[in-house]
Write an enzyme that holds these catalytic residues in place. Structure first.
Site, short mmCIF file in Angstrom:
data_model
loop_
_atom_site.label_atom_id
_atom_site.label_comp_id
_atom_site.label_asym_id
_atom_site.label_seq_id
_atom_site.Cartn_x
_atom_site.Cartn_y
_atom_site.Cartn_z
N ASP A 93 0.80 -1.17 0.03
CA ASP A 93 -0.10 -0.08 0.23
C ASP A 93 0.94 1.23 0.02
O ASP A 93 1.35 1.75 1.00
CB ASP A 93 -0.74 -0.22 1.28
CG ASP A 93 -1.74 1.25 1.41
OD1 ASP A 93 -1.93 1.72 0.36
OD2 ASP A 93 -2.43 1.46 2.39
N SER A 96 0.03 4.03 2.83
CA SER A 96 0.00 4.10 4.52
C SER A 96 1.53 3.68 4.49
O SER A 96 2.44 3.33 3.55
CB SER A 96 -0.73 3.05 5.12
OG SER A 96 -0.53 1.74 4.74
N ASN A 98 2.67 1.65 7.70
CA ASN A 98 3.01 0.75 8.56
C ASN A 98 2.90 -0.71 8.00
O ASN A 98 2.15 -0.95 7.12
CB ASN A 98 2.07 0.66 9.67
CG ASN A 98 2.22 1.89 10.58
OD1 ASN A 98 2.19 2.98 10.29
ND2 ASN A 98 2.84 1.85 11.76
N TRP A 100 1.90 -4.49 9.30
CA TRP A 100 1.15 -5.07 10.25
C TRP A 100 0.44 -6.36 9.93
O TRP A 100 0.22 -6.48 8.76
CB TRP A 100 0.13 -4.08 11.15
CG TRP A 100 -1.17 -4.01 10.39
CD1 TRP A 100 -1.25 -2.75 9.58
CD2 TRP A 100 -2.38 -4.77 10.19
NE1 TRP A 100 -2.60 -2.92 9.25
CE2 TRP A 100 -3.04 -4.17 9.63
CE3 TRP A 100 -2.73 -5.97 10.67
CZ2 TRP A 100 -4.65 -4.50 8.95
CZ3 TRP A 100 -3.79 -6.65 10.55
CH2 TRP A 100 -4.72 -5.65 9.68
N TYR A 136 -7.72 2.96 9.25
CA TYR A 136 -7.74 2.99 7.80
C TYR A 136 -9.39 3.24 7.60
O TYR A 136 -10.08 2.19 8.09
CB TYR A 136 -7.55 1.53 7.27
CG TYR A 136 -6.11 1.15 7.51
CD1 TYR A 136 -4.90 1.45 6.67
CD2 TYR A 136 -5.78 0.30 8.55
CE1 TYR A 136 -3.86 1.34 6.68
CE2 TYR A 136 -4.45 0.00 8.86
CZ TYR A 136 -3.51 0.28 7.73
OH TYR A 136 -2.16 -0.15 7.88
N ASP A 276 -2.00 6.13 -5.36
CA ASP A 276 -2.10 4.99 -4.19
C ASP A 276 -2.52 3.69 -4.50
O ASP A 276 -3.69 3.40 -4.98
CB ASP A 276 -2.97 5.53 -3.01
CG ASP A 276 -3.57 4.69 -1.97
OD1 ASP A 276 -2.74 3.80 -1.81
OD2 ASP A 276 -4.29 5.13 -1.19
N THR A 279 -5.65 1.93 -3.01
CA THR A 279 -7.17 2.36 -3.31
C THR A 279 -7.19 1.85 -4.70
O THR A 279 -6.56 2.08 -5.44
CB THR A 279 -7.26 4.06 -3.31
OG1 THR A 279 -6.98 4.37 -1.87
CG2 THR A 279 -8.77 4.47 -3.58
#
Length: 388
Positions: A93, A96, A98, A100, A136, A276, A279
């Site tokens: 992505d 963003s 991070n 996880w 998100y 992005d 998206t």
């Protein structure tokens, strides 16, 4: 002979410093919910605002929704974490920062059918006492941060900080095609100040160039990839057009205009856009999106979405995004998505954002499928060229 051995060694080394991670096109969360007869119920219950991904303050603090922005995402890839490696399917992505994945400590239903990381099975795991919450859309993942070895393609990043989820609210994420998310935007927007994976790749000298590139195939074939440390010139035609970033947070650039048949339909006088991969649609201010729907002849359906006859696709004009003086046309075959019973859906979505932020557009997968994208951290620029 020594010279040749040295040269061969350098060639082998340089090949290690570029890795291509294949992405698989899969059924999106929206498709899965639809097939299980849950989509309408979901949409009634959840007010979906894509803008809250970029302006987390818009999120409803009490919401218990899953990662709504990723409802339409179809491209996923595999990474591994820990020693020995535990595999995870993630969304790469650029919107963003991070990394996880779910953990064995997560009891949410969304975790029950996804891969979960078990710290006790990894000899390289290092715990921290720091919690993390990543918002998100209107939902969030909560958990804690830890360090471990992360392998992306052939690149091995040691001591990578990542989030382990303990809660993933909402039952709908159960139907999500991915386990977690690997963010590729800038450190400035990382939750809890966690260093993004690509920043560690750069600082540890694991990539031959401080850039990565993305190719998304437009049909259902495989072939999509994200390539770390390199550019594959065989996937685009002409040369890359370099666009300087207007902000080092998201991969944000300036749009000059959006036109249709030579007429300005949005972004008159310029606006901002974020490239992005996280998206799937092309998103913008509601009035700009409504303008586009009007000009292409789309009509609103009973559930608030838009529909258009699939037959119209052959006669619809290109939407022209002018970026840094160069025209990037988006043909109808890119912005109209196949539907049912002769009706198709336009790949646009309105986003509500704070007015003082100015006009913001999100160039998601609808755009990226048409243009090979290079995300260049060394020079803070995005390279775009038509896919071959």
């Amino acid at each position: 002979i020594m010279k040749w051995l040295l040269l061969l060694g350098l060639v082998a080394l340089s090949q290690c410093l570029v890795t291509k991670v294949p992405l698989k096109k899969t059924k999106s969360l929206r498709q899965n919910l639809k097939e299980h007869g849950l989509l309408e119920k979901y949409l009634q219950k959840h007010h979906h605002n894509l803008g809250s991904k970029y302006f987390p303050g818009l999120a409803n603090e009490n919401a218990a929704e899953p990662l709504e922005n990723y409802m339409d995402i179809e491209y996923i890839g595999t990474i591994s974490i820990g020693t020995p490696a535990q595999q995870f399917v993630v969304l790469f992505d650029t919107g963003s920062s991070n990394l996880w994945v779910p953990s064995v400590y997560c009891s949410s239903s969304a975790c029950s059918n996804h891969n979960r990381f078990n710290p006790q099975d990894s000899s390289t795991y290092q715990a921290t006492s720091q919690s993390v919450s990543v918002t998100y859309g209107t939902g969030s993942m909560t958990g804690f941060l830890a360090y471990d070895t992360v392998q992306v393609g052939s690149i091995v990043v040691t001591n990578q900080i990542f989030g382990l989820s303990e809660t993933e609210p909402g039952s709908f994420l159960y139907y999500s095609p991915f386990d977690g998310i690997l963010g590729l935007a800038f450190p400035s927007i990382a939750s809890s100040g966690a260093t993004p994976v690509f920043d560690n790749m750069m600082s540890e000298g694991l990539v031959s160039q401080d850039l990565f590139s993305v190719y998304l195939s437009s049909d259902d074939q495989s072939g999509s990839f994200v390539m770390f440390g390199g550019v594959d010139t065989s996937y685009y035609s002409g040369s890359l057009n370099w666009v300087p970033l207007s902000s080092e947070s998201y991969w944000q650039i300036t749009l000059d205009s959006i036109t249709l048949n030579g007429q300005s339909i949005a972004c008159s006088g310029g606006c901002q856009a974020i490239v992005d991969t996280g998206t799937s649609l092309l998103a913008g201010p509601p009035n700009g999106i409504a303008n586009i729907q009007y000009y292409i002849g789309a009509s609103q359906s009973s559930n608030g979405g838009y529909m258009i006859s699939c037959n119209a696709m052959n006669s619809l004009p290109d939407i022209i995004f002018t970026i840094n003086g160069i025209e990037f046309p988006l043909p109808a075959s890119a912005y109209i998505r196949q539907g049912q019973n002769g009706y198709c859906t336009p790949g646009f979505e309105g986003i509500d954002i704070p007015t003082q932020s100015g006009e913001l557009w999100i160039l998601g997968d609808v755009f990226i499928r048409q243009y090979y994208c290079v995300f260049d951290r060394a020079n803070n620029q995005v390279g775009l060229a038509p896919v071959a």
